[in-house]
Each structure stands twice: as structure tokens, then as C-alpha cells.
Design a protein around this motif. Structure first.
Motif, short mmCIF file in Angstrom:
data_model
loop_
_atom_site.label_atom_id
_atom_site.label_comp_id
_atom_site.label_asym_id
_atom_site.label_seq_id
_atom_site.Cartn_x
_atom_site.Cartn_y
_atom_site.Cartn_z
N ALA A 176 0.80 -1.22 0.00
CA ALA A 176 0.00 0.00 0.00
C ALA A 176 0.83 1.27 0.00
N ASP A 177 2.17 1.14 0.16
CA ASP A 177 2.95 2.38 0.13
C ASP A 177 3.14 2.90 -1.29
N THR A 178 2.55 2.20 -2.28
CA THR A 178 2.56 2.72 -3.64
C THR A 178 1.56 3.84 -3.81
N LEU A 179 0.52 3.82 -2.98
CA LEU A 179 -0.59 4.74 -3.21
C LEU A 179 -0.52 5.93 -2.26
N THR A 180 -0.91 7.10 -2.80
CA THR A 180 -1.05 8.26 -1.92
C THR A 180 -2.37 8.10 -1.18
N PRO A 181 -2.57 8.87 -0.10
CA PRO A 181 -3.81 8.71 0.68
C PRO A 181 -5.06 8.87 -0.16
N GLU A 182 -5.06 9.85 -1.09
CA GLU A 182 -6.27 10.03 -1.89
C GLU A 182 -6.50 8.84 -2.81
N GLU A 183 -5.42 8.42 -3.47
CA GLU A 183 -5.56 7.27 -4.37
C GLU A 183 -6.07 6.06 -3.61
N VAL A 251 10.43 7.56 5.43
CA VAL A 251 10.31 6.19 5.92
C VAL A 251 8.84 5.87 6.06
N ALA A 252 8.40 4.80 5.41
CA ALA A 252 7.02 4.36 5.55
C ALA A 252 6.95 3.42 6.74
N ASP A 258 -1.42 6.08 10.37
CA ASP A 258 -1.60 7.07 9.32
C ASP A 258 -1.01 6.59 8.01
N HIS A 259 -0.04 5.68 8.13
CA HIS A 259 0.65 5.25 6.92
C HIS A 259 -0.05 4.08 6.26
#
Lengths: 426, 335
Positions: A176-183, A251-252, A258-259
Motif C-alpha cells: 500500500a505504500d505505492t498509493l497516496t492517501p487520496e488514491e 520512511v514508511a 496514518d501510513h
């Protein structure tokens, strides 16, 4: 049920939960988790992160490191202990899923596996001796969705449609760290819309009477499907040591809500809903399977009597007779098998005996031959020796003869001398 | 373009002494080298065509990347943010053309998209529609070429470059990737690209790239710039450097954010902003420079001189001469 009555004093059965608790702790728990998804979506990493173990490490690389041509179903067991409670965790992995060019029916091995586990349980339930009933049914299936940001792929939809009535399906957005929060928000909404459109029944969190819990459940429901990130590498962030992934831009953090939704998944899966998952598997999915299986039996039982009771070739299937008759049949077959085995063994035994006898005879003959050989050798040697002795004797007698001759000669010469000395030789 | 500017400046200040193959030295300045300037003027007037094809399963950011490359909304999805478009049942070929202008130079850019590639459950032969399309464009050009009265400038719809998007699994190439690239590397210039590379940390990215390069080599896939077409040592060393960096790990974005007082294209996450043009974050800038600023003309040339010629030779050999053209004009081929 009877009416509820109030007690006048303290009876003490309020300690029942404690007794159950103590018994369960002694017994230990079992939990079987299945992970499904294309390779490279971080399944192994997530499992390692969830249970804080290195189930897949560099010495035993996860299935994704080995190239598979067809879908395999692999099980790994690990025993985890925490606070005196034992958990036997079984992870079922499905390498090769969705990786080929043609992925038609790649879900079939998985369905077969789930059914076979149900069947094992059904059979062990129907046995006479039920002391040991290991529960290897799949309690939960984590389905990994690739983070395309668009929607579900045809493969995702097919798979979930076929499995939602056999196992608790929990869809997850992988990496999921590929996507921004909106995406991420958009993607989740899109997925939920498609899930409803195709009438897929994913695992539902149960409503309880407790207000507090309901609020938590509602929070989880809003965030479905959970977007997760897995990692077991520890990185320093602002003086704190956290698990995460280090990028040049930041860093994710895995455990930061939140991340990503990793903490929610972990809490839900392990801390709050593990027992519920097992219950739903037992009460809903297993019962569905069982009623379907047994209904097929009784239906076929009627027809079968007319067809003069044909034996099914496979002893395991229940097709063709009612359970009791099948047990009789099984017993008879078992006895017959035993007899056959006995006969076979006897045959084998006789054959072996014959062989052994033959071998012994052979070796006896061999020994005899050798004996003869040796005797011959011995005689030959003896003769040789005799020869030698004769030669020797001859020589000796020759030598003696010579000696005597010499002696005589010497005597003769001596007497000559004597004669010479004695009187002048005229 | 910059190289030519410099030459232009030098031209007026030096006597060029050339040793021709005949061995004669020039006694004064003739002005042969102004041909570069003349070519430039001509190109500016006529403009040029460039056709780029993007291939890859849906959701890998193909349209976003093309938009970012040409800094304008030129992709199929430029009409609107159509996230909820259904995945088509078969591979479709959709092409969108725009004319963009920069520094007086006009370029007719055509972006050919391939929605549905690799998205089905059964992806057997999903490369066939794409192969067919490429050959159709060659056929069109060939037909125009063998006409008796040819157009002054044959419209060039041939695919000059194919960007193949590799999903960032971190493990290795998928079977589908290998199959596609094997079959198409001989008809079109393939540039493999690692999509959505913000999924991977720097170490993961390096490892993945190495593994992908090894697999490409093992399968004999010649991606652009092909080793066999390096003209001279200078070319070879330049191209070797580029080949070492391929496949480029890119991130695309058409949104701007404020970073250190500058406005940059990027993606904003909860843990930082990924700058698209920052070479420490991803290799988009290198891809863009390679594709547009240094090798654009070369891509066209290789397509024309090599891929098209291969197709043409095969066509003419197979049929023993071209069939008469079956279009509106009734002319026979004069080959």
C-alpha cells in the motif's frame, strides 16, 4: 429456554469462564491461515511481520523465490508461545497463483485443498474413536490485491466469487505504500463497489452488544479493504526504533496507522477476531460443506438400492450408501484387504524361503567345490614336496657316497703314509 | 538541438579544413557546414512525427507517465479522469494524436495505448493485436512508398518506440513479459521500464534491475539501444552507459507540489514527497533525456532503416513481388 431467575446467594459458577480459559490454555490453540495472491505482492513479508517470526528467511526462502509452473499449495507450521499460551499456526501458501500467461482455473487447486481439509474433518468426526480431532480446516484466507489504483482485476473477481462460500475471505491491498492517501481512498471505494456489484461475501465483522466494540468494528468496516505494508527491518525515526521501509524521501512506518492499516489487520486477526473466524468457519462454511456432502449421499442412497448396490471404487467417497451401511462396507472391505494382504505376505514369504534355500544350496556347492580344489592343491603340494625330498635324498646319498669315497681315499692315503713311515718303501 | 546551436556559433568564426576522401584540402571557407542550419530550418517548417506505444497491464501508470514525459495531457485518459473505466475483454489499440510545439519546432505526437493487455485471466496471445497493428503501420508506409505518384511527405504512422511497463514485483520478469518482448523486439524498438518504482527501496530497485537485465540477456531479448546497431566507438560507449542503467525505474505524476520553495512534479504520501524529476528518487529524468533529448531521432532512424527494411524485405521476398495495390488507385507496382 426457561425463565431467568435471580439468585439469592453466591453460587460460584461465575468462574466458569476462568475454567474454560485454563483448560484452553493447557490445550493450546490452532489456527490455519491461507495467503493467496500473485507473486511479488509481499505475502511472505506480511506473514513475517504479522507474527514477528521469520517463517520465510534467507535459509528457507519463501515460495516466491522458487519459480513455479503450476499452482502449488504449501503448508508451513510454526508453534508460537506468548504469555503461557501456545498457538500452533499453520500458514498455507499458494505460489504460482496468477503468474502464468493463462490463469484459467488457477483457483482449482486451492478449492480442492480447502475441500480436502473439510473432508478430513468430516471423516474424523464420523469415526468411532474421536479422541484426536486435529482441526486443519482453513480458518481465514487473506487475498492480496495488487495496488493498481483502478479496481479489481477479472482474476480477483473470479477467485473471490468462487471462494467466498467456502472460506472467510479477507481482501487486502498489498504494497500500500505505492498509493497516496487520496488514491488509496478512491481505490478502496472502487473495490467495495465492485465487491457489492458482484455479490461477493467477504468476511463480516460481527456486531456485538458492547457499544465500545461496535464503534471499533464500525471503524474497521469503513476502512475495508485494509491497505497493508509489511516489513521486519527496523529503522530509526526521530529517535524511535520502528519497523518500516526506507525510501530516499522518507520512511514508511508499518505500525503507524496514518501510513497503512497493518495494525488494524493485526489486531483484528490476532487480538480480537481469531476465535470468531474459527467459529464462522465451523458453523457456517463447514456446515455448508457437510450438508452438501451428506445431502448428496442420501439422494444417491435411494437410487443405489435400486441399482443393486454398486460398490464405489474409492473407499473414501460417501456416494452410494448411508453412513452405517458404508461403515459395514468399509469393515468388510477392510477385512478382505487384510486377508489379501495376509495371503500376499505368505506368498512372498514362501518365495523368500525358496530363494534362501536355493542360495544356501548354491553356497554349499560352492564350498564343496572349493574344498575339492583345496584338497587337490594340497595333494599337488604334497607330491611336490615328495619330489623334492626324493631329490634331496638322492643328493644326500650321493653326497654320502662321495664322502665315503673320500674317506676311503683318505684312509688309503693315510695307510700309505703309515706304510711309508713304518717301513721304507722298497 | 543544443549541439546544433553550438556548431552554428562556431561556423562563422573558423576556417574549416576538411580532408576529403580524394585527399584535397580546402583553400578557403566554402560554407558546406551550413547544411546543418538549412536542415534545421526545413525541419522547423515541416515539423516531424513521433509515434510512441505504451504496453503493460492496467494500473501501472502508463497514461500518467506519458503525460509527464511530454508535460501535457496527451494520453488516452486526458479527456477526463476515467478511473472507473471497465477493463476491455480483448486487447484494444487506441491512439491519440496531438501537435505540440517547442522553440518553433512542431511535433505531431501520437500515443498508442493498449488497454486490456495482460489483464484477462487467460492472456494467451494477447500480444497478437499489438503485433498486427505494428505490421499494419509498416504495410501502410510500404504501400505509399511503392506508389507511382508518391506523396511529397509520406505520413509516418509507424511505431518508433514501444515502452514496455514491467510491474515492480521485486522478484523477476513474468512469463508474459518475456513472451511479449521476445516476439516484438524484432519489429519495434522496445524500451523496458519499471513502473511505479516508488514501491521499492533503493536496494530492492538495484537488485530487481540486475535480475531483470540478466533475464533479458538469458532470453536473448535485444531492447533499444540494440548492441548490433552501434555505429562507432563513441556511440557504443554512450549506449553502453545507458544499457547499464536500463530498465529505467520511473514514477509518473502530473500534480505539482511545493518542495523547498520550488514547485515540482511529485506524489505526496504521508511520509514524504516523491519528486519525479529528482534523480535520487527515481530515474524519470534519465528516461526523458534519453528518449527525447538525445535519442529521438535515432529511434526514428532505427525504425526506418532496420525494422521497416526487415519488414519490407520479408514482404517482397514472400510474395515474389508486391501484389497490385488493391486500394482506390489502379496503378500496378513497378518493382
Amino acid at each position: 429456554m426457561g425463565q431467568q431467575k435471580n439468585l439469592d446467594g453466591y453460587v460460584g459458577f461465575a468462574s466458569l469462564p476462568n475454567q474454560v480459559y485454563r483448560k484452553s490454555v493447557k490445550r493450546g490453540f490452532e489456527f490455519t491461515l491461507m495467503v493467496v495472491g500473485e507473486s511479488g505482492l509481499g505475502k511472505s513479508t506480511l506473514i513475517n511481520s504479522l507474527f514477528l517470526t521469520d517463517l520465510y528467511s534467507t535459509e528457507y526462502p519463501g515460495p516466491s523465490h522458487r519459480i513455479k509452473k503450476t499452482v502449488q499449495v504449501e503448508q508451513s507450521k510454526v508453534l508460537i508461545k506468548e504469555g503461557g499460551v501456545q498457538l500452533l499456526l499453520t500458514i498455507v501458501d499458494t505460489p504460482g497463483f496468477g503468474d502464468a500467461v493463462d490463469n484459467s482455473n488457477c483457483w482449482q487447486p486451492i478449492i480442492d485443498h480447502i475441500d480436502s481439509k473439510f473432508e478430513d474433518y468430516l471423516n474424523s468426526e464420523s469415526r468411532v474413536n474421536r479422541r484426536q480431532m486435529p482441526d486443519s480446516r482453513i480458518h481465514c484466507c487473506l487475498y492480496f490485491i495488487a495496488p493498481s489504483g483502478h479496481g479489481l482485476k477479472p482474476l480477483d473477481i473470479e477467485f473471490m466469487k468462487r471462494l467466498h462460500e467456502k472460506v472467510n475471505v479477507i481482501p487486502l491491498i498489498a504494497k500500500a505504500d505505492t498509493l497516496t492517501p487520496e488514491e488509496c481512498q478512491q481505490f478502496k471505494k472502487q473495490i467495495m463497489r465492485e465487491i457489492q456489484e458482484h455479490k461477493i461475501k467477504i468476511y463480516e465483522f460481527p456486531e456485538t452488544d458492547d457499544e465500545e466494540e461496535n464503534r471499533l468494528v464500525k471503524k474497521i468496516k469503513d476502512k475495508l479493504p485494509l491497505a497493508v505494508v509489511g516489513s521486519n527491518t527496523i529503522i530509526e525515526v526521530n529517535g524511535k526504533r520502528v519497523r518500516g521501509r526506507q525510501y530516499p524521501w522518507g520512511v514508511a512506518e508499518v505500525e503507524n496507522s496514518d501510513h497503512c492499516d497493518f495494525t488494524i489487520l493485526r489486531d483484528m486477526l490476532i487480538r480480537t477476531h481469531m476465535q470468531d473466524l474459527k467459529d464462522v468457519t465451523n458453523n457456517v462454511h463447514y456446515e455448508n460443506y457437510r450438508s452438501r456432502k451428506l445431502a448428496a449421499v442420501t439422494y444417491n442412497g435411494v437410487d443405489n438400492n435400486k441399482a443393486k448396490g454398486q460398490l464405489s471404487t474409492n473407499m473414501d467417497t460417501v456416494d452410494g450408501m448411508s453412513p452405517l451401511a458404508q461403515m459395514e462396507e468399509e469393515r468388510r472391505e477392510h477385512v478382505a484387504k487384510m486377508k489379501k494382504m495376509e495371503m500376499e505376505m505368505e506368498q512372498v514369504f514362501e518365495m523368500k524361503v525358496k530363494e534362501k534355500v536355493q542360495k544356501l544350496k548354491d553356497s554349499e556347492a560352492e564350498l564343496q567345490r572349493r574344498h575339492e580344489q583345496m584338497k587337490k592343491n594340497l595333494e599337488a603340494q604334497h607330491k611336490e614336496l615328495e619330489e623334492k625330498r626324493r631329490v634331496f635324498e638322492d643328493e644326500r646319498s650321493n653326497w654320502e657316497l662321495q664322502q665315503r669315497l673320500e674317506q676311503q681315499k683318505m684312509e688309503a692315503s693315510r695307510t700309505l703314509e703309515k706304510n711309508k713311515k713304518k717301513g721304507k718303501i722298497f | 538541438m543544443t549541439k546544433q546551436h553550438e556548431n552554428h556559433r562556431d561556423m562563422n568564426f573558423s576556417h574549416t579544413v576538411l580532408k576529403q576522401s580524394g585527399g584535397s584540402t580546402l583553400l578557403g571557407y566554402i560554407g558546406i557546414d551550413t547544411i546543418i542550419e538549412q536542415m534545421r530550418k526545413k525541419t522547423m517548417k515541416t515539423g516531424f512525427d513521433f509515434n510512441i506505444m505504451v504496453v503493460g497491464p492496467s494500473g501501472l501508470g502508463k497514461s500518467t507517465l506519458v503525460n509527464t514525459l511530454f508535460k501535457s495531457q496527451v494520453s488516452r485518459k486526458s479527456a477526463g479522469w476515467s478511473r472507473d473505466e471497465k477493463i476491455p475483454k480483448t486487447v484494444e489499440i487506441k491512439s491519440v494524436s496531438h501537435v505540440i510545439e517547442e522553440g518553433g519546432v512542431k511535433m505531431k505526437l501520437t500515443v498508442v495505448d493498449t488497454p486490456g493487455f495482460g489483464d484477462q485471466i487467460n492472456n494467451d496471445n494477447c500480444w497478437e493485436p499489438i503485433s498486427k497493428y505494428i505490421n499494419e503501420q509498416f504495410e501502410k508506409f510500404l504501400k505509399e512508398e511503392v506508389n507511382i505518384t508518391r506523396k511529397k511527405r509520406i505520413p509516418d504512422t509507424r511505431v518508433h518506440c514501444c515502452l514496455y511497463f514491467i510491474p515492480p514485483t521485486g522478484h523477476s520478469l513474468r512469463q508474459l513479459d518475456v513472451e511479449f518482448m521476445k516476439r516484438l523486439s524484432h519489429s519495434v524498438n522496445i524500451i523496458p521500464v519499471i513502473a511505479k518504482s516508488d514501491t521499492m527501496t533503493v536496494e530492492e530497485r538495484q537488485e530487481f534491475k540486475q535480475r531483470v537485465r540478466k533475464e533479458l540477456e538469458m532470453n536473448g531479448i535485444e531492447f533499444y539501444p540494440q548492441k548490433e546497431f552501434d555505429d562507432d566507438i563513441e556511440d557504443k560507449s554512450d549506449n553502453d552507459k545507458i544499457r547499464e542503467m536500463m530498465p529505467f525505474a520511473v514514477v509518473g505524476s502530473d500534480k505539482e507540489y511545493q518542495v523547498n520553495g520550488k514547485r515540482v512534479l511529485g506524489r505526496k504520501t504521508a511520509w514524504g514527497i516523491i519528486e519525479v524529476e529528482n534523480p535520487n528518487h527515481c530515474e524519470f529524468a534519465q528516461l526523458r533525456d534519453f528518449l527525447i533529448r538525445s535519442h529521438l531521432q535515432d529511434l526514428k532512424e532505427v525504425t526506418h532503416n532496420i525494422h521497416y527494411e526487415t519488414y519490407r524485405a520479408k514482404r517482397l521476398n514472400d510474395n515474389g513481388g508486391l501484389h497490385p495495390i488493391t486500394s482506390n488507385d489502379t496503378q500496378e507496382s513497378n518493382l
